[in-house]
Design a protein around this motif. Structure first.
Motif, PDB file in Angstrom:
ATOM      1  N   TYR A 266      19.429  57.393  15.081  1.00  0.00           N
ATOM      2  CA  TYR A 266      20.389  56.716  15.961  1.00  0.00           C
ATOM      3  C   TYR A 266      21.027  57.725  16.902  1.00  0.00           C
ATOM      4  CZ  TYR A 266      20.030  52.914  12.554  1.00  0.00           C
ATOM      5  OH  TYR A 266      19.566  51.921  11.733  1.00  0.00           O
ATOM      6  N   GLU A 267      21.373  57.254  18.099  1.00  0.00           N
ATOM      7  CA  GLU A 267      22.102  58.060  19.074  1.00  0.00           C
ATOM      8  C   GLU A 267      23.433  57.385  19.373  1.00  0.00           C
ATOM      9  OE1 GLU A 267      18.033  59.496  21.435  1.00  0.00           O
ATOM     10  OE2 GLU A 267      19.429  58.068  22.371  1.00  0.00           O
ATOM     11  N   VAL A 276      26.356  61.779  22.493  1.00  0.00           N
ATOM     12  CA  VAL A 276      27.389  62.685  21.982  1.00  0.00           C
ATOM     13  C   VAL A 276      27.185  63.005  20.506  1.00  0.00           C
ATOM     14  CG1 VAL A 276      29.109  61.996  23.677  1.00  0.00           C
ATOM     15  CG2 VAL A 276      28.925  60.720  21.524  1.00  0.00           C
ATOM     16  N   ALA A 277      26.283  62.307  19.825  1.00  0.00           N
ATOM     17  CA  ALA A 277      25.985  62.586  18.417  1.00  0.00           C
ATOM     18  C   ALA A 277      24.686  61.884  18.056  1.00  0.00           C
ATOM     19  CB  ALA A 277      27.109  62.122  17.497  1.00  0.00           C
ATOM     20  N   THR A 284      28.053  58.700  11.369  1.00  0.00           N
ATOM     21  CA  THR A 284      28.145  60.083  11.842  1.00  0.00           C
ATOM     22  C   THR A 284      29.566  60.341  12.293  1.00  0.00           C
ATOM     23  OG1 THR A 284      27.075  61.768  13.217  1.00  0.00           O
ATOM     24  CG2 THR A 284      27.634  59.697  14.291  1.00  0.00           C
ATOM     25  N   ARG A 285      29.885  61.604  12.482  1.00  0.00           N
ATOM     26  CA  ARG A 285      31.194  61.972  13.005  1.00  0.00           C
ATOM     27  C   ARG A 285      31.016  62.521  14.414  1.00  0.00           C
ATOM     28  NH1 ARG A 285      35.759  61.565  10.578  1.00  0.00           N
ATOM     29  NH2 ARG A 285      37.617  62.534  11.465  1.00  0.00           N
ATOM     30  N   VAL A 286      31.732  61.960  15.369  1.00  0.00           N
ATOM     31  CA  VAL A 286      31.706  62.424  16.756  1.00  0.00           C
ATOM     32  C   VAL A 286      32.802  63.472  16.899  1.00  0.00           C
ATOM     33  CG1 VAL A 286      31.841  61.778  19.182  1.00  0.00           C
ATOM     34  CG2 VAL A 286      30.911  60.163  17.505  1.00  0.00           C
ATOM     35  N   GLU A 296      35.091  55.079  24.399  1.00  0.00           N
ATOM     36  CA  GLU A 296      34.279  53.909  24.036  1.00  0.00           C
ATOM     37  C   GLU A 296      32.888  54.408  23.667  1.00  0.00           C
ATOM     38  OE1 GLU A 296      34.503  49.881  26.098  1.00  0.00           O
ATOM     39  OE2 GLU A 296      32.537  50.610  26.777  1.00  0.00           O
ATOM     40  N   PHE A 297      32.387  53.968  22.515  1.00  0.00           N
ATOM     41  CA  PHE A 297      31.086  54.423  22.034  1.00  0.00           C
ATOM     42  C   PHE A 297      30.177  53.246  21.715  1.00  0.00           C
ATOM     43  CE2 PHE A 297      34.117  57.738  20.588  1.00  0.00           C
ATOM     44  CZ  PHE A 297      33.621  58.798  21.349  1.00  0.00           C
ATOM     45  N   THR A 298      28.887  53.437  21.944  1.00  0.00           N
ATOM     46  CA  THR A 298      27.850  52.505  21.505  1.00  0.00           C
ATOM     47  C   THR A 298      26.810  53.283  20.712  1.00  0.00           C
ATOM     48  OG1 THR A 298      26.613  52.802  23.579  1.00  0.00           O
ATOM     49  CG2 THR A 298      28.154  50.938  23.457  1.00  0.00           C
TER      50      THR A 298
END
Length: 429
Positions: A266-267, A276-277, A284-286, A296-298
């Motif tokens: 996964y990204e 970003v991770a 996961t930890r960003v 905002e993350f997807t």
């Protein structure tokens, strides 16, 4: 039992060679290890030089290994599991120079040389793999596996630009459930990238309990594969959930995506679409975020053929306030550990000029910990979030301590972000 075996092997090899481990700083001696499958250069050459026995005099038959022994001496052979930098502290590209990735210190520099005959491991492109990593001295941490780009040049020493920009595999605290020729091993499942021919799998083990990091080059040859056959992208992952936001990081978890063959990773992407991770798990930890900032993350899923899904629904995150060491300071110490739990003491120091009364301290666990019992305060836990209400007040310059027992199935990992009555505290290193 592991300790006794270590001493026995050390003594045996010392008797055979007249010299063995060069004295190491105490912290550096605590953890060692290296890939055994696919075999890192140092492990493969040590086994070649000892006739796959792991003992006796060194007599390598592989030309590349023989050259490394002649140029670098015996240290890197008998310490094949010690290819490390003790103060890396996550600064891998800063402390490991281009051309020195396979041997970032003088003792291992001979293993940087390009050579057509480094021992190789044959791997099936895009297939599943069980990584094996010798646990000479186990410690918690995260392993990252990179692979070289399709156009890398094996005729020159490895550089950072030769590697794909993101790891194809990442794992934190894998189990020690294997046994190899030289002792217990970490093992974990992963999916190999779609590659053809000769490559290097570059492994970084980043300890979470010290700034030490280990670096391994494993020479491999990819065969077969299904590149070009799988054109169906995975479905989008479920919407991520954010927990444990600190001043510079946040934990994300999400429901798994589905694929016609297999999801391999996964990204995590920000609002601009930048990765970003990455993770091979559904969490996961960003990190490296700014304090007090909205994000905002997807999440996007990928499969072995490189197909990527549509992004998940977004999650909005606001990072915590910057730490204020002039208000409070927290010292979190694990005082004892056992197979399925540990005890910890948390000391809060009032570094402000006013008394703190009726105080509440909050933090987020990084693993699966559950508070089993506590003392000197009232503990409440909801998911990973822990709140403890202290007894009495804390005068300026004074401290108050609480303690607890926690149940966990994983090695203890200390949180490093604490909020006291709404203010983020400084922490004791």
């Amino acid at each position: 039992m592991r300790f006794g075996r270590h001493l026995a092997l050390t003594g045996a090899l010392a008797g055979l060679t007249g010299i063995f481990f060069t004295a190491l700083p105490a912290d550096q001696a605590l953890a060692h290890g290296g890939l055994t499958y696919p075999a890192t250069r140092t492990y493969a050459c040590f086994m070649d030089a000892t006739g796959n026995t792991g003992g006796g005099a060194l007599n390598p038959t592989n030309p590349a290994c023989a050259q490394a022994l002649e140029e670098g001496g015996i240290y890197a052979y008998y310490n094949w599991f010690g290819n490390l930098i003790s103060d890396a502290d996550g600064r891998h590209r800063e402390v490991v120079a281009d051309g020195e990735l396979c041997g970032p210190t003088e003792s291992f520099a001979a293993f940087n040389a390009p050579h057509d005959e480094w021992p190789t491991t044959e791997l099936q492109s895009g297939a599943g793999i069980t990584f094996r990593y010798n646990a000479w001295a186990p410690h918690p941490g995260t392993w990252y596996q990179y692979v070289t780009k399709d156009d890398w040049d094996p005729g020159r020493p490895l550089t950072w630009d030769d590697l794909e920009p993101l790891p194809f595999d990442e794992v934190t605290d894998p189990p020690i459930n294997g046994e190899g020729p030289l002792g217990p091993e970490y093992t974990w499942e992963a999916t190999l990238p779609e590659k053809t021919g000769r490559h290097i799998i570059y492994s970084i083990w980043e300890r979470s309990d010290s700034p030490e990091a280990f670096y391994n080059c494993a020479d491999v040859v990819f065969t077969g594969g299904q590149s070009g056959e799988d054109t169906e992208a995975p479905g989008a992952p479920g919407a991520p959930v954010a927990t444990g936001a600190t001043a510079d990081s946040v934990q994300l978890e999400w429901p798994a995506a589905e694929d016609n063959v297999r999801v391999t990773g996964y990204e995590v992407r920000d609002a601009a679409g930048e990765v970003v991770a990455t993770s091979t798990r559904t969490a996961t930890r960003v990190t490296d975020l700014e304090p007090g900032t909205d994000y905002e993350f997807t999440v996007v899923a990928r499969d072995a053929a490189g197909n990527r899904s549509a992004p998940s629904e977004p999650v909005a995150v606001t990072t915590g306030a910057a730490r204020n060491a002039d208000h409070c300071e927290v010292d979190y110490r694990i005082t004892s550990q056992w197979s399925q739990g540990y005890s910890a003491e948390v000391r809060v120091t009032n570094t402000s000029g006013q008394a703190i009364s009726g105080w509440d301290l909050e933090w987020y666990f990084l693993g699966d910990e559950r508070i089993a019992s506590g003392w000197s305060g009232t503990f409440e836990q909801s998911g990973k979030r822990v709140t403890v209400t202290g007894n009495g007040s804390i005068a300026p310059g004074a401290s108050a301590s609480v303690g607890f027992n926690a149940d966990t199935q994983r090695p203890a990992d200390e949180p490093d972000y604490f909020v006291l009555d709404g203010t983020a505290c400084g922490t004791v290193a």
